[in-house]
Design a protein around this motif. Structure first.
Motif, PDB file in Angstrom:
ATOM      1  N   ALA A 132       0.839  -1.201   0.000  1.00 46.28           N
ATOM      2  CA  ALA A 132       0.000   0.000   0.000  1.00 46.28           C
ATOM      3  C   ALA A 132       0.875   1.252   0.000  1.00 46.28           C
ATOM      4  N   ASN A 133       0.405   2.296  -0.670  1.00 45.41           N
ATOM      5  CA  ASN A 133       1.142   3.561  -0.665  1.00 45.41           C
ATOM      6  C   ASN A 133       1.255   4.087   0.766  1.00 45.41           C
ATOM      7  N   PRO A 134       2.405   4.656   1.126  1.00 45.96           N
ATOM      8  CA  PRO A 134       2.588   5.162   2.494  1.00 45.96           C
ATOM      9  C   PRO A 134       1.940   6.534   2.674  1.00 45.96           C
ATOM     10  N   THR A 135       0.688   6.615   2.218  1.00 46.74           N
ATOM     11  CA  THR A 135      -0.026   7.891   2.307  1.00 46.74           C
ATOM     12  C   THR A 135      -1.251   7.783   3.205  1.00 46.74           C
ATOM     13  N   GLY A 136      -1.423   6.637   3.830  1.00 46.18           N
ATOM     14  CA  GLY A 136      -2.560   6.451   4.713  1.00 46.18           C
ATOM     15  C   GLY A 136      -2.595   5.047   5.265  1.00 46.18           C
ATOM     16  N   PRO A 137      -3.493   4.761   6.205  1.00 42.96           N
ATOM     17  CA  PRO A 137      -3.601   3.422   6.796  1.00 42.96           C
ATOM     18  C   PRO A 137      -3.983   2.391   5.728  1.00 42.96           C
ATOM     19  N   ILE A 138      -3.750   1.131   6.029  1.00 39.68           N
ATOM     20  CA  ILE A 138      -4.090   0.060   5.092  1.00 39.68           C
ATOM     21  C   ILE A 138      -5.606  -0.122   5.062  1.00 39.68           C
ATOM     22  N   HIS A 139      -6.187  -0.006   3.872  1.00 41.42           N
ATOM     23  CA  HIS A 139      -7.637  -0.161   3.744  1.00 41.42           C
ATOM     24  C   HIS A 139      -8.006  -1.643   3.725  1.00 41.42           C
ATOM     25  N   ILE A 140      -9.293  -1.936   3.650  1.00 45.08           N
ATOM     26  CA  ILE A 140      -9.752  -3.316   3.815  1.00 45.08           C
ATOM     27  C   ILE A 140      -9.273  -4.207   2.674  1.00 45.08           C
ATOM     28  N   GLY A 141      -9.105  -3.662   1.463  1.00 40.33           N
ATOM     29  CA  GLY A 141      -8.573  -4.448   0.358  1.00 40.33           C
ATOM     30  C   GLY A 141      -7.145  -4.887   0.631  1.00 40.33           C
ATOM     31  N   GLY A 142      -6.327  -3.952   1.119  1.00 42.95           N
ATOM     32  CA  GLY A 142      -4.952  -4.290   1.489  1.00 42.95           C
ATOM     33  C   GLY A 142      -4.904  -5.270   2.648  1.00 42.95           C
ATOM     34  N   THR A 143      -5.891  -5.168   3.537  1.00 44.46           N
ATOM     35  CA  THR A 143      -5.953  -6.089   4.668  1.00 44.46           C
ATOM     36  C   THR A 143      -6.227  -7.511   4.188  1.00 44.46           C
ATOM     37  N   ARG A 144      -7.070  -7.615   3.163  1.00 40.70           N
ATOM     38  CA  ARG A 144      -7.321  -8.945   2.587  1.00 40.70           C
ATOM     39  C   ARG A 144      -6.030  -9.530   2.025  1.00 40.70           C
ATOM     40  N   TRP A 145      -5.239  -8.684   1.333  1.00 38.62           N
ATOM     41  CA  TRP A 145      -3.976  -9.180   0.787  1.00 38.62           C
ATOM     42  C   TRP A 145      -2.999  -9.552   1.900  1.00 38.62           C
ATOM     43  N   ALA A 146      -3.047  -8.844   2.996  1.00 36.03           N
ATOM     44  CA  ALA A 146      -2.165  -9.190   4.114  1.00 36.03           C
ATOM     45  C   ALA A 146      -2.481 -10.596   4.621  1.00 36.03           C
ATOM     46  N   ALA A 147      -3.769 -10.888   4.811  1.00 31.46           N
ATOM     47  CA  ALA A 147      -4.177 -12.210   5.300  1.00 31.46           C
ATOM     48  C   ALA A 147      -3.889 -13.293   4.268  1.00 31.46           C
ATOM     49  N   VAL A 148      -4.225 -13.021   3.022  1.00 33.90           N
ATOM     50  CA  VAL A 148      -4.041 -14.013   1.960  1.00 33.90           C
ATOM     51  C   VAL A 148      -2.557 -14.225   1.669  1.00 33.90           C
ATOM     52  N   GLY A 149      -1.812 -13.126   1.516  1.00 37.50           N
ATOM     53  CA  GLY A 149      -0.404 -13.240   1.165  1.00 37.50           C
ATOM     54  C   GLY A 149       0.409 -13.959   2.225  1.00 37.50           C
ATOM     55  N   ASP A 150       0.171 -13.621   3.479  1.00 43.77           N
ATOM     56  CA  ASP A 150       0.917 -14.278   4.546  1.00 43.77           C
ATOM     57  C   ASP A 150       0.557 -15.762   4.626  1.00 43.77           C
ATOM     58  N   SER A 151      -0.718 -16.089   4.399  1.00 45.41           N
ATOM     59  CA  SER A 151      -1.129 -17.499   4.405  1.00 45.41           C
ATOM     60  C   SER A 151      -0.479 -18.248   3.251  1.00 45.41           C
ATOM     61  N   LEU A 152      -0.466 -17.638   2.056  1.00 48.01           N
ATOM     62  CA  LEU A 152       0.167 -18.297   0.916  1.00 48.01           C
ATOM     63  C   LEU A 152       1.653 -18.519   1.156  1.00 48.01           C
ATOM     64  N   ASP A 394      -9.663  -0.858  11.927  1.00 45.14           N
ATOM     65  CA  ASP A 394     -11.104  -0.886  12.164  1.00 45.14           C
ATOM     66  C   ASP A 394     -11.599  -2.323  12.286  1.00 45.14           C
ATOM     67  N   LEU A 395     -11.168  -3.167  11.347  1.00 45.57           N
ATOM     68  CA  LEU A 395     -11.619  -4.556  11.334  1.00 45.57           C
ATOM     69  C   LEU A 395     -11.141  -5.296  12.581  1.00 45.57           C
ATOM     70  N   VAL A 396      -9.875  -5.127  12.926  1.00 39.40           N
ATOM     71  CA  VAL A 396      -9.318  -5.825  14.088  1.00 39.40           C
ATOM     72  C   VAL A 396      -9.990  -5.351  15.369  1.00 39.40           C
ATOM     73  N   ASP A 397     -10.267  -4.063  15.459  1.00 42.29           N
ATOM     74  CA  ASP A 397     -10.929  -3.533  16.655  1.00 42.29           C
ATOM     75  C   ASP A 397     -12.289  -4.187  16.874  1.00 42.29           C
ATOM     76  N   ILE A 398     -12.965  -4.528  15.777  1.00 43.47           N
ATOM     77  CA  ILE A 398     -14.321  -5.070  15.887  1.00 43.47           C
ATOM     78  C   ILE A 398     -14.319  -6.562  16.183  1.00 43.47           C
ATOM     79  N   VAL A 399     -13.469  -7.338  15.480  1.00 42.83           N
ATOM     80  CA  VAL A 399     -13.568  -8.807  15.589  1.00 42.83           C
ATOM     81  C   VAL A 399     -12.301  -9.492  16.079  1.00 42.83           C
ATOM     82  N   GLY A 400     -11.169  -8.779  16.146  1.00 46.67           N
ATOM     83  CA  GLY A 400      -9.922  -9.395  16.569  1.00 46.67           C
ATOM     84  C   GLY A 400      -9.118  -9.939  15.394  1.00 46.67           C
ATOM     85  N   VAL A 401      -7.863 -10.250  15.658  1.00 42.81           N
ATOM     86  CA  VAL A 401      -6.943 -10.668  14.598  1.00 42.81           C
ATOM     87  C   VAL A 401      -7.334 -12.024  14.019  1.00 42.81           C
TER      88      VAL A 401
END
Length: 558
Positions: A132-152, A394-401
């Motif tokens: 993600a560009n270092p211009t803001g927090p990671i949005h939900i699309g980038g969060t999906r890639w974080a979960a998927v990429g690390d799992s792969l 936002d997502l982690v705050d609501i449901v956890g890691v």
């Protein structure tokens, strides 16, 4: 007997049939590995194969002739109870109870190694995701890639590959300038620039930059405007990226390499890559610009690499970056991009081919689709922190890691997904991560109760006692795990592991309700109880192994 062991048994039977002349097939046409799969109807057996149909044409014999010859020889092998020929030549194979149940001990003794292999040993895979560009927090699309990429990455590592997890740090280009102007405007108390970034995080970082300047004795807002913007750009990007890295770390995702886009330009790697392509005969000059002839490799049009004003086009960085990865020793380069980047695939594959590499082998591009979050029955669109899109925090705050990672990894990346946050926050079987984690916690609880009742694994193991239908089903599920891991790695489909874990949890819950590991009060401890404890512990081990590939914890109490 595992699928690989059964495949070997089939190979032996086929080779014997060919040698005996029962099957008129050249020995060179005997496949090394024969595919077996679980039949859709369990009463058809434990495993099935259509190898007779596949080889009938080469053999010049009816499929059933091949199937009968294989069945007769398989029937003689230890561990196989029955082989039936069905339809035009399918083989349905039933293992004897002891051979099937032996898997429980195999899994317990293998521990965390069960399901792992060396299929990709010696291969280096560069896996780039999030970026993600270092211009803001990671949005939900980038969060999906974080979960998927690390799992792969975990799945590929489980099959022997050396995986380099890489984050491409976009610190070159217009978006960084807009970020800097936004920080300056916030620090000056001015509105967000028309093309700038808003949100609480901009205000927070601007205040941090002001504090840093004050600590250094710099009146940063009193400097020449260009110097002010540069100060906010350098310090702001550093602060923003530090927050991104911390958010990812808290999400269980760390990278091996953080690659700075600026390095490609400052080190001369862009010029080097263009020179290499020129030597390969794929660069030409036209209208004062430098072009890459990507149409030679299937792209819809040729691409400008250096514009007529002398500035590098965006693709110049992509060219240099791909070459850099290959020269660092990556056999395969896998890049994960968002849904809006689908048009990039053709040009990136053309770049790969222009360097003499094989598209879709040396370079692979995965495109991820959108994530929609629902809370209280309504779409969740706004972030408290970013002000616009929903973020990782936002997502982690609501449901956890754990729930966040699992929910994002359990679906194919080429599908848009809707995630109901209210369901993910519940401790119920409707919540898939709870369902799987609860199954693991239950295996741990059974083991504790067994110890208290005097049921010990090491006292006996008699796999022939694992004859209950729910035990047959559970053992069948356990048998599938190594192949699921390999399929997930080969197809880049991490969701296969999650869906498998859910199926295994379901089989375990059914077994738990039907079969006792501890005797009724006052009853004698038998070898059946002890052997069932092996099966219980084997299931817990495989659930742990699967959850670890998804970066999700396996709690022992819930």
């Amino acid at each position: 007997m595992t699928p690989d062991e059964l495949s070997t048994a089939l190979h032996t039977a086929l080779s014997d049939a060919v040698s005996a002349g029962a099957i008129t097939l050249a020995s060179s046409d005997v496949p090394d590995m024969i595919h077996v799969e679980r039949p859709r109807q369990r009463d058809h057996g434990d495993w099935a194969t259509n190898v007779a149909l596949q080889l009938a044409k080469k053999a010049g014999q009816p499929p059933r002739v091949l199937a009968d010859a294989l069945a007769a020889r398989l029937q003689e092998q230890a561990g196989i109870a029955r082989v039936d020929v069905a339809g035009p030549g399918f083989l349905n194979i039933t293992l004897d109870t002891a051979a099937a149940g032996e898997l429980a001990r195999t899994i317990v003794e293998a521990g965390g190694e069960y399901g792992r292999s060396a299929v990709r040993a010696g291969r280096t895979i560069n896996l780039e995701f999030v970026s993600a560009n270092p211009t803001g927090p990671i949005h939900i699309g980038g969060t999906r890639w974080a979960a998927v990429g690390d799992s792969l990455a975990r799945i590929l590592q489980a099959t022997g590959a050396h995986v380099v997890k890489e984050y491409y740090f976009n610190d070159h280009g217009a978006q960084i300038d807009r970020f800097a102007r936004s920080l300056v405007a916030s620090a000056q108390g001015l509105p967000v620039p028309e093309d700038g970034y808003g949100g609480q995080y901009i205000h927070d970082i601007a205040q941090q930059v002001l504090a840093l300047a004050a600590a250094e004795g710099i009146d940063v807002l009193g400097l020449d405007p260009a110097d002010t913007q540069e100060f906010f750009r350098a310090r702001g990007v550093e602060l923003m990226f530090g927050q991104i890295k911390q958010s990812l770390h808290d999400f269980g995702v760390d990278f091996d390499v953080y690659f700075h886009e600026n390095h490609l330009y400052e080190s001369g790697e862009v010029d080097k890559a263009i020179a290499k392509l020129r030597d390969n005969g794929h660069i030409f000059e036209q209208d004062g610009a430098t072009w890459l002839r990507t149409t030679t490799f299937g792209d819809d049009k040729d691409r400008v690499v250096i514009k007529s004003d002398g500035d590098a086009a965006y693709i110049a960085g992509d060219i240099a970056y791909y070459l850099n990865k290959r020269e660092r020793g990556s056999d395969e380069v896998v890049i994960m991009l968002g849904a809006d980047h689908h048009g990039y695939i053709g040009r990136l594959m053309a770049v790969c081919a222009a360097f003499g590499d094989t598209p879709h082998t040396n370079l692979e591009v995965l495109i991820g689709q959108m994530v929609n979050l629902v809370k209280d029955g309504e779409p969740l669109r706004m972030s408290k922190r970013a002000g616009t899109v929903v973020t990782l925090e936002d997502l982690v705050d609501i449901v956890g890691v754990d729930a966040a990672r699992y929910a994002l990894a359990r679906s194919s990346v080429d599908q848009s997904i809707d995630i109901d946050l209210d369901v993910l926050a519940k401790a119920s079987n409707d919540n898939p991560v709870f369902y799987v984690q609860y199954a693991h916690a239950r295996t741990a609880n059974v083991a504790r109760n067994a110890a208290a009742a005097g049921v010990h694994r090491d006292d006996a193991f008699d796999p022939a006692t694992l004859s209950h239908p729910t035990e047959t089903e559970l053992i069948g599920r356990l048998t599938e795990y190594p192949r699921i891991v390999e399929q997930a790695a080969q197809l880049r489909e991490q969701h296969r592991v999650a869906r498998y874990a859910e199926a295994l949890a379901g089989a375990y819950h059914k077994w738990y309700s039907e079969c006792r590991v501890t005797p009724l009060s006052g009853a004698e401890v038998t070898d059946t109880h002890r052997t069932r404890l092996w099966l219980n512990d084997a299931t817990g081990q495989v659930l742990r192994n699967a959850l670890s590939l998804l970066g999700v914890s396996a709690p022992e109490r819930m």
